[in-house]
Design an enzyme around this catalytic site. Structure first.
Site, PDB file in Angstrom:
ATOM      1  N   GLN A 220       0.858  -9.800  -0.854  1.00 20.83           N
ATOM      2  CA  GLN A 220       1.352 -10.182  -2.182  1.00 20.83           C
ATOM      3  C   GLN A 220       2.200 -11.447  -2.110  1.00 20.83           C
ATOM      4  OE1 GLN A 220       2.273  -5.570  -3.121  1.00 20.83           O
ATOM      5  NE2 GLN A 220       2.945  -6.913  -4.761  1.00 20.83           N
ATOM      6  N   ARG A 367       5.581  -0.977  -8.636  1.00 25.70           N
ATOM      7  CA  ARG A 367       5.439  -1.305 -10.054  1.00 25.70           C
ATOM      8  C   ARG A 367       6.776  -1.246 -10.774  1.00 25.70           C
ATOM      9  NH1 ARG A 367      -0.297  -0.639 -12.730  1.00 25.70           N
ATOM     10  NH2 ARG A 367      -0.068  -2.313 -14.218  1.00 25.70           N
ATOM     11  N   CYS A 368       7.729  -1.950 -10.200  1.00 28.57           N
ATOM     12  CA  CYS A 368       9.037  -1.999 -10.831  1.00 28.57           C
ATOM     13  C   CYS A 368       9.822  -3.092 -10.191  1.00 28.57           C
ATOM     14  CB  CYS A 368       9.706  -0.640 -10.709  1.00 28.57           C
ATOM     15  SG  CYS A 368      11.020  -0.478  -9.541  1.00 28.57           S
ATOM     16  N   GLU A 737       4.843  -4.238 -15.047  1.00 28.59           N
ATOM     17  CA  GLU A 737       5.557  -3.053 -14.578  1.00 28.59           C
ATOM     18  C   GLU A 737       6.034  -2.154 -15.702  1.00 28.59           C
ATOM     19  OE1 GLU A 737       7.653  -5.187 -10.861  1.00 28.59           O
ATOM     20  OE2 GLU A 737       8.697  -5.139 -12.747  1.00 28.59           O
TER      21      GLU A 737
HETATM   22  N1  PCD Z   1       0.548 -11.362 -19.079  1.00 27.90           N
HETATM   23  C1  PCD Z   1       0.195 -11.895 -20.312  1.00 27.90           C
HETATM   24  N2  PCD Z   1       1.184 -12.083 -21.255  1.00 27.90           N
HETATM   25  C2  PCD Z   1       2.465 -11.770 -20.973  1.00 27.90           C
HETATM   26  C3  PCD Z   1       2.827 -11.237 -19.730  1.00 27.90           C
HETATM   27  C4  PCD Z   1       1.834 -11.058 -18.794  1.00 27.90           C
HETATM   28  O1  PCD Z   1      -0.979 -12.144 -20.572  1.00 27.90           O
HETATM   29  N3  PCD Z   1       3.441 -11.970 -21.878  1.00 27.90           N
HETATM   30  C5  PCD Z   1      -0.466 -11.176 -18.041  1.00 27.90           C
HETATM   31  C6  PCD Z   1      -0.175 -12.094 -16.867  1.00 27.90           C
HETATM   32  O2  PCD Z   1      -0.489 -13.365 -16.982  1.00 27.90           O
HETATM   33  C7  PCD Z   1      -0.797 -11.323 -15.705  1.00 27.90           C
HETATM   34  C8  PCD Z   1      -0.574  -9.910 -16.087  1.00 27.90           C
HETATM   35  O3  PCD Z   1      -0.415  -9.902 -17.521  1.00 27.90           O
HETATM   36  O4  PCD Z   1      -2.176 -11.630 -15.638  1.00 27.90           O
HETATM   37  C9  PCD Z   1       0.700  -9.318 -15.371  1.00 27.90           C
HETATM   38  O5  PCD Z   1       1.736 -10.223 -15.531  1.00 27.90           O
HETATM   39  P1  PCD Z   1       3.220 -10.057 -15.002  1.00 27.90           P
HETATM   40  O6  PCD Z   1       3.905  -8.998 -15.760  1.00 27.90           O
HETATM   41  O7  PCD Z   1       3.849 -11.392 -14.951  1.00 27.90           O
HETATM   42  O8  PCD Z   1       3.098  -9.460 -13.525  1.00 27.90           O
HETATM   43  P2  PCD Z   1       2.559 -10.179 -12.194  1.00 27.90           P
HETATM   44  O9  PCD Z   1       3.709 -10.748 -11.451  1.00 27.90           O
HETATM   45  O10 PCD Z   1       1.410 -11.012 -12.493  1.00 27.90           O
HETATM   46  O11 PCD Z   1       2.013  -8.911 -11.444  1.00 27.90           O
HETATM   47  C10 PCD Z   1       2.863  -8.028 -10.750  1.00 27.90           C
HETATM   48  C11 PCD Z   1       2.755  -6.600 -11.354  1.00 27.90           C
HETATM   49  C12 PCD Z   1       3.365  -5.638 -10.387  1.00 27.90           C
HETATM   50  S1  PCD Z   1       4.885  -5.928  -9.857  1.00 27.90           S
HETATM   51  C13 PCD Z   1       2.729  -4.529 -10.027  1.00 27.90           C
HETATM   52  S2  PCD Z   1       3.436  -3.499  -8.965  1.00 27.90           S
HETATM   53  C14 PCD Z   1       1.361  -4.136 -10.542  1.00 27.90           C
HETATM   54  C15 PCD Z   1       1.108  -4.916 -11.849  1.00 27.90           C
HETATM   55  O12 PCD Z   1       1.377  -6.284 -11.602  1.00 27.90           O
HETATM   56  N4  PCD Z   1       0.391  -4.424  -9.547  1.00 27.90           N
HETATM   57  C16 PCD Z   1      -0.934  -4.517  -9.948  1.00 27.90           C
HETATM   58  N5  PCD Z   1      -0.252  -4.762 -12.260  1.00 27.90           N
HETATM   59  C17 PCD Z   1      -1.266  -4.692 -11.310  1.00 27.90           C
HETATM   60  N6  PCD Z   1      -2.535  -4.739 -11.733  1.00 27.90           N
HETATM   61  C18 PCD Z   1      -3.519  -4.653 -10.815  1.00 27.90           C
HETATM   62  N7  PCD Z   1      -4.797  -4.689 -11.260  1.00 27.90           N
HETATM   63  N8  PCD Z   1      -3.259  -4.522  -9.490  1.00 27.90           N
HETATM   64  C19 PCD Z   1      -1.987  -4.468  -9.030  1.00 27.90           C
HETATM   65  O13 PCD Z   1      -1.757  -4.376  -7.744  1.00 27.90           O
HETATM   66 MO1  PCD Z   1       5.160  -4.663  -7.936  1.00 27.90          MO
HETATM   67  O14 PCD Z   1       6.829  -5.147  -7.724  1.00 27.90           O
HETATM   68  O15 PCD Z   1       4.336  -5.427  -6.712  1.00 27.90           O
HETATM   69  O16 PCD Z   1       5.549  -3.148  -7.120  1.00 27.90           O
END
Ligand code: PCD
Length: 783
Positions: A220, A367-368, A737
């Site tokens: 990432q 996802r935060c 997120e």
């Molecule tokens: N967007 C639009 N409008 C607005 C905002 C936003 O359209 N106002 C879109 C954009 O451009 C991109 C999407 O929507 O395409 C998202 O964005 P953002 O909120 O800025 O975010 P990014 O930085 O790009 O990404 C990151 C996130 C995170 S943190 C996570 S866990 C998860 C989510 O992303 N991972 C994943 N989602 C997803 N999906 C998929 N398919 N796969 C994956 O792996 Mo962490 O801190 O890393 O734990």
């Protein structure tokens, strides 16, 4: 409705994702698809013990397996000073165990062979002698003075890692002493795992002739990984080429640097051949970055009318054997201090203590935005506890306490400056859309008949876009992000960004931003990410930071191009620059809109017909350091029905109203919301990684760690309000997120609401049917 990529003014349109034709045809190219000449395979020997001394390693039998080339142990790495490496959280971690192991599945040796099967077979023949040591799995036990000290490599002889706090302790204390109402709730956010479809893996390819290491890795944050590698291995940074090909889901799991990576690189350096290492599912769940595992206590002080006054939070953070979270340096507990949420508290005090236990390391931002999910869950759960205590409707309690529209930019008592929001508007839309008052009536009727129906509300504030470089860095590297745009003679564009998507749709959305700014269609712009040789330096994609940071960079970079383009346009139109204006699709002569030139014409002129003395070409780079984070918000409502015979919970309806400022691609945003809600649903109802008292991981596979299918998932209803970010170049906030941050509390609040006639105030996640069934049985509802 989805539209064609070729239209001009692509911003805000539901353009089909450009990346999907290759993904849905099976033509994505992931790390394991890459096969290089003379490539070798690596397999890792892991510890069956959670805490044990290593008294001997015998590799003789393993070396007898045909095709085995090399076996690396901790001792070998010690000689290279690579047995331990720094973690992104400022701790150190073992690459291969030297004297002892600290968790089950810890890496002990790496076997490299000509085929994957030979490597796996040989790994099973590596004989390791262990002497078991006492195991600590409970973080509260770990903090007792007589608990065995797990990390004897540290000077500090205890399992306590760090203490962190935000807000004003004394002033909060004062409020609590005088408050008419105080509620308190212990809340556990269980250990879960991002569990992406594609596990972690890499190919290290060291070429002895060029002295260059090419490292294909499902990452990432390829640039950050290259810098870390350069620092750890001593290889010069320009001799490392990191390529993150298509990534099959990241979810925070692919931010840390894992021991397997270092071993594959060491093997390739030694052998001068490419070495591939791809984890199994069990290795992924049992040894790589887990998430959450927070033991939290929240107390709210309020008056009798339900006006909240003060918030106090105390948390124990179980980090496992090493603190391998990927938090920004100054935030060991991530952005947890957003825990006052959407409410106007006068004072708040939050403290977190990090603790070592005999479990796999991590604490990643699944996802935060670094611990925001824990914070949102805690405050939303506790607000419901307060509503119950006051005998007040939880919707009414929230309406009385929202930060008001006029209060933005809002200074939170824990130090954040919320950029913008209109919580009341979003919430009222949600209440109206779901038919809240009718649902409450229906619930009352059903209760009278002994049926169990619950309505759960969660109104959250996220904090995304790390970050302004004045506060955010990872291992000293400031958290800005970047874009580079090249406009070629025929008006076609290649844009490269410092982030790296994992399925989010950047190839489409960033093309939309650039197309919009340059008067081109999204189809005219090719977006490339993930190659450190070509992309400008950036910190990567996680914490919903790509839109707030690289999205800003893309817009400003395009505007930089437009400045030069304007000069060329004036030359082509044979007027002064001050007489030229941009109409969104072309440059025109002010007052004479029929005289115009398009970006395509300007692009050609940039290489063929320039004003005298002007540097040829049409390209720019922009490093964007945002002035603040962005604060998306939302209002989620869940409706559940409980089967009184089995305790099974059915989510009948779920409505998510999100506000992420200006939207680049509504269809992509909706897809992001669906994905995050599905993950939130899984966390609320099915996912947990428990350990027995010997430290055995009890859910190291998808039989025990459950992943929802489309059949399990409820139908998601979505809607949106738009409060643009005032400081972001295109007024956008992150969104990826939000649904995971906001949804767990809505699910749990709904179940607790359904069970409230029995006096239930809280149930810890995951809400398995048996937990509900036990409550029903205790209350004589079922047998
Ligand atoms: N967007 C639009 N409008 C607005 C905002 C936003 O359209 N106002 C879109 C954009 O451009 C991109 C999407 O929507 O395409 C998202 O964005 P953002 O909120 O800025 O975010 P990014 O930085 O790009 O990404 C990151 C996130 C995170 S943190 C996570 S866990 C998860 C989510 O992303 N991972 C994943 N989602 C997803 N999906 C998929 N398919 N796969 C994956 O792996 Mo962490 O801190 O890393 O734990």
């Amino acid at each position: 409705m989805a539209i064609n990529q070729c239209e001009l003014r692509p911003m805000g349109k539901s353009i089909h994702r450009k990346e999907d034709p290759r993904f849905i045809r099976g033509q994505g190219r992931y790390v394991d698809d890459i096969v290089l000449p003379d490539m070798l395979y690596m397999s890792i020997v892991r510890s069956p013990y959670a805490h044990a001394k290593i008294t001997g390693i015998n590799t003789d039998a393993a070396y007898q397996v045909p095709g085995v080339k090399l076996i690396i142990t901790g001792e070998d790495l010690e000689k290279m000073k690579l047995a331990w490496i720094p973690t992104m959280a400022g701790d150190v971690q073992m690459v291969l165990a030297t004297n002892k192991v600290l968790y089950q599945y810890q890496e002990v040796a790496a076997v490299v062979a000509e085929t994957r099967a030979a490597a796996v077979d040989a790994a099973q023949l590596v004989e390791v002698e262990y002497e078991a040591l006492p195991v600590v799995v409970d973080p509260f036990r770990a903090l007792q003075p007589d608990a065995p000290v797990l990390r004897d490599d540290r000077e500090k002889k205890s399992n306590h890692i760090w203490h962190w706090e935000a807000g004003d302790r004394e002033k909060t204390e004062e409020i609590f002493q005088n408050a008419p109402v105080v509620v308190s709730q212990d809340v556990r956010f269980q250990r879960v795992h991002p569990s992406p479809l594609e596990p972690c893996g890499c190919i290290a390819d060291y070429n002895k002739g060029t002295g260059r290491l090419t490292w294909y890795v499902t990452s990432q944050a390829p640039h950050a990984h290259r810098t870390v590698l350069a620092m750890v291995t001593g290889l010069p940074e320009h001799k490392i080429h990191v390529i993150s090909p298509d990534v099959g889901g990241g979810f925070g799991n692919k931010v840390p640097v894992y021991p397997g990576y270092v071993c594959a690189i060491v093997a390739s350096l030694k052998l001068g051949q490419p070495v591939k290492w791809i984890e199994t599912r069990t290795e992924n769940i049992a040894s790589t970055g887990f998430a959450r595992d927070y033991h939290m206590k929240a107390e709210i002080a309020a008056d009798e009318n339900g006006k909240v006054l003060g918030l106090r939070v105390k948390t124990i953070a179980d980090h496992g054997a090493f603190d391998a979270a990927a938090d920004p340096t100054k935030f060991p507990a991530g952005l947890f201090s957003i825990v006052t949420g959407s409410y106007d508290f006068q004072q708040a005090f939050v403290e977190v203590d990090g603790v070592y236990t005999n479990k796999a390391p991590g604490g990643v931002a699944y996802r935060c935005s670094f611990r925001v999910t824990e914070a949102a869950y805690l405050i939303e759960r506790t607000m419901d506890v307060l509503a119950r205590r006051l005998n007040m409707d939880p919707a009414e309690l929230r309406l009385r306490n929202f930060i008001k529209k006029e209060q933005f930019p809002y200074q939170s008592p824990t130090g954040w400056t919320y950029d913008s929001g209109d919580y009341e508007q979003t919430f009222k839309l949600a209440l109206e859309k779901i038919g809240y008052h009718e649902l409450r009536k229906e619930q009352a009727e059903k209760r009278a008949r002994g049926e169990l129906m619950g309505i759960g509300i969660s109104t959250f504030t996220e904090v995304v876009g790390a970050g302004p470089s004045h506060s955010f860095d990872i291992m000293g590297i400031k958290m800005f992000d970047s874009a580079e745009i090249r406009v070629h003679p025929t008006g076609k564009v290649i844009a490269r960004l410092g982030v790296r998507h994992q399925g989010q749709g950047h190839e489409t959305t960033f093309a939309q931003i650039i197309g919009e700014e340059l008067g081109l269609s999204a189809d005219d712009v090719l977006v490339e990410e993930g190659d450190t040789d070509t992309a400008p330096y950036g910190l990567g994609t996680y914490a919903s930071r790509s839109t707030p940071t690289a999205g800003g960079a893309a817009a400003l970079c395009a505007r930089r191009i437009r400045e030069k383009a304007k000069k060329i346009a004036a030359h082509l139109l044979e007027v002064g620059e001050e007489d030229v204006s941009w109409n969104g699709e072309a440059f025109e002569v002010k007052g004479l809109p029929s005289r115009k030139v398009t970006m395509g014409e300007v692009a050609l002129a940039a290489y063929t017909n320039l004003p005298e003395g002007m540097e040829p070409g049409l390209e720019a780079t922009y490093y964007y350091d945002p002035p603040n984070l962005t604060f998306p918000h939302g209002a989620y409502i869940a409706v559940v029905d409980i089967d009184t015979g089995t305790g099974a919970v059915k989510v009948r309806r779920f409505l998510a109203v999100d506000d992420c400022g200006n939207v680049i691609n509504p269809m992509i945003v909706e897809g992001q919301v669906h994905g995050g809600l599905t993950e939130g649903f899984a966390i609320a109802f099915m996912q947990d990684i428990p350990f027995d008292e010997d430290g055995n991981c009890l859910a190291p596979n998808w039989m025990d760690y459950l992943v929802p299918t489309s059949l399990d998932s409820p139908h998601w209803e979505t809607d949106r309000t738009v409060t643009p970010s005032p400081h972001h170049p295109i007024g956008a906030k992150g969104v990826g997120e939000s649904p995971n941050v906001g949804s767990p509390a809505a699910f749990v609040n709904a179940v607790v609401d359904a069970l409230s006639p029995f006096g239930v105030e809280h149930i810890d996640m995951p809400i398995f049917p048996w937990k509900v069934w036990e409550i029903l049985r205790k209350n004589g509802v079922t047998e």
